[in-house]
Design a protein around this motif. Sequence first.
Motif, PDB file in Angstrom:
ATOM      1  N   SER B  28      83.087 -20.726  75.153  1.00  0.00           N
ATOM      2  CA  SER B  28      82.802 -22.104  75.557  1.00  0.00           C
ATOM      3  C   SER B  28      81.369 -22.477  75.161  1.00  0.00           C
ATOM      4  N   GLU B  29      80.443 -21.616  75.458  1.00  0.00           N
ATOM      5  CA  GLU B  29      79.042 -21.895  75.105  1.00  0.00           C
ATOM      6  C   GLU B  29      78.848 -21.903  73.594  1.00  0.00           C
ATOM      7  N   MET B  32      79.829 -25.163  72.421  1.00  0.00           N
ATOM      8  CA  MET B  32      78.785 -26.145  72.764  1.00  0.00           C
ATOM      9  C   MET B  32      77.647 -26.074  71.753  1.00  0.00           C
ATOM     10  N   LEU B  90      75.384 -37.946  74.381  1.00  0.00           N
ATOM     11  CA  LEU B  90      76.518 -37.694  75.283  1.00  0.00           C
ATOM     12  C   LEU B  90      77.837 -37.938  74.554  1.00  0.00           C
ATOM     13  N   PHE B  93      78.388 -35.314  71.835  1.00  0.00           N
ATOM     14  CA  PHE B  93      78.615 -33.986  72.419  1.00  0.00           C
ATOM     15  C   PHE B  93      80.067 -33.879  72.878  1.00  0.00           C
ATOM     16  N   SER B 111      87.488 -28.963  78.386  1.00  0.00           N
ATOM     17  CA  SER B 111      88.639 -28.715  79.256  1.00  0.00           C
ATOM     18  C   SER B 111      88.231 -27.886  80.473  1.00  0.00           C
ATOM     19  N   HIS B 112      86.914 -27.705  80.635  1.00  0.00           N
ATOM     20  CA  HIS B 112      86.430 -26.986  81.819  1.00  0.00           C
ATOM     21  C   HIS B 112      85.752 -27.963  82.768  1.00  0.00           C
ATOM     22  N   ILE B 113      86.261 -27.992  83.988  1.00  0.00           N
ATOM     23  CA  ILE B 113      85.750 -28.961  84.974  1.00  0.00           C
ATOM     24  C   ILE B 113      84.263 -28.755  85.234  1.00  0.00           C
ATOM     25  N   VAL B 114      83.799 -27.511  85.121  1.00  0.00           N
ATOM     26  CA  VAL B 114      82.372 -27.265  85.356  1.00  0.00           C
ATOM     27  C   VAL B 114      81.534 -28.012  84.312  1.00  0.00           C
ATOM     28  N   VAL B 115      82.022 -27.997  83.074  1.00  0.00           N
ATOM     29  CA  VAL B 115      81.279 -28.668  81.997  1.00  0.00           C
ATOM     30  C   VAL B 115      81.282 -30.182  82.219  1.00  0.00           C
ATOM     31  N   THR B 118      79.279 -31.168  85.226  1.00  0.00           N
ATOM     32  CA  THR B 118      77.831 -31.094  84.988  1.00  0.00           C
ATOM     33  C   THR B 118      77.351 -32.352  84.270  1.00  0.00           C
ATOM     34  N   MET B 122      74.998 -35.136  85.922  1.00  0.00           N
ATOM     35  CA  MET B 122      73.763 -35.490  85.212  1.00  0.00           C
ATOM     36  C   MET B 122      73.647 -37.019  85.100  1.00  0.00           C
ATOM     37  N   ARG B 174      88.560 -37.199  84.858  1.00  0.00           N
ATOM     38  CA  ARG B 174      89.265 -37.939  83.818  1.00  0.00           C
ATOM     39  C   ARG B 174      89.233 -37.170  82.485  1.00  0.00           C
ATOM     40  N   PHE B 176      88.251 -33.990  81.963  1.00  0.00           N
ATOM     41  CA  PHE B 176      88.798 -32.640  82.146  1.00  0.00           C
ATOM     42  C   PHE B 176      90.326 -32.666  82.105  1.00  0.00           C
TER      43      PHE B 176
END
Lengths: 198, 248
Positions: B28-29, B32, B90, B93, B111-115, B118, B122, B174, B176
């Motif tokens: 994932s990173e 990114m 944004l 990205f 597809s990761h809710i954490v991403v 965040t 922000m 939305r 995610f």
Amino acid sequence: MRRFSARFSRLVASLVAAGALAPALSTNAMASGMPQMEFHNPLVVAQFAWVLIIFFCLFLAVKYFSIPQIEQVIHNRRSKIDGDMDSARQAKAQADKAVEALNKTRNEAATEAQAKIDSIIQETRASSAKQMQALQARLDKEMHEAETRIVQARDSALKQVDQMAKDVAQSLVKQLLNEDVNDQIVNNKVQQILTVKS
Amino acid sequence: MAGHKIDALGQFELHPILGGMGVYFTQSELMMVIAAVIVPVAIYFGMRHKAVVPGRFQSATEICYEFLYGMAMGTMGAKGKGFFPFIFALFFFILTGNYLGLLPFSFAFTSHIVVTATLAIMVFILAILVSLKNQGLKFFAHFLPAGAPVAMAPLLVPIEIMSYLSRPISLSVRLFANMVAGHVMLEMFAGFTILLATGLGVALGGPLGILPIVLNVALIALELLVGALQAYVFAILTCMYLQEAIEH
């Protein structure tokens, strides 16, 4: 339209996903539940920090590198277009000025030519009138002289007629009478008659 | 079914790369980082000729820029010009993340809710900070809609606060949910092909298995649309939140 298609796609997606997720969640032993929701997994949670760091780097790159690059090109283009427009405008102004000057010169030339034509016509008229006058004067003079000559000729002719009449009368008298007559008497008589008739 | 099962969610599991390098660095990173590199590099190569009459690549770059600039300025107004790089970053990205995820053997970090959360948090915090800076304590007055009777405040204020607080949730969920749904569908239909071929035998299941592939082609087209749309929605909602923060 966009909103509609977004909603539609989301609806379709969620319907299909719901159908897909149900068996996957219940029967699948490989991934029990959504891996995204495993918040006890440090790999999942660590994304929080990574997103912030990586996004911040992208933000800096975009702000200080990409956007100025694009803006510079757009700005250069705009100023080039403006510059070109300016020079085009100047060229047009110059052309307008040239046309104006040309028209002015042409008008002046036309006026001058017209004035010349007018003066020439005037001069011609004046000179022809003068010539006519001179001609008229000469004709008058010649006519006068001719008339004088005619009068003189008539007078002289008439004088000769007198003499001829006297001669004719003398010779007629001589032939009729068959003797010489005093010329003086005949002459006087003829003169008398001529004087009465004229 | 010969023991084959469709693992629709396994694709979202994170795997450390190079042992995580001690900092939980996963695919994932990696995606990114690739996204964060692709965007400036693509712009650099697009704009490197600095042509007055742009070529195709430069044109595409400029069209993207003009489109985003028009959207951002149209929503936020001239006062929001300072936030344009943020919106730009944004949007690209998320867009690049969505599109990278469509490549085979790739991974969609959106597809990761954490991403997504965040990013949404922000935006949320940024909007609050801008609001507080611009409006001071008046910011809190907006939780009572203008013209509403004071008697209604006990009802309206909690609703307004809830709706305000739900912004980052809706914003993140939305994106995610859209990405997860898309990738699950792709995986499901791809799985059908294998299920058909293994379950019905290659003779019958093989030709039938073409059908899910055809559907997947259509789904990829849909995902291309969704990927761009979600990036756009995220960006324009951010613009709207920031516009509120700037204007009021």
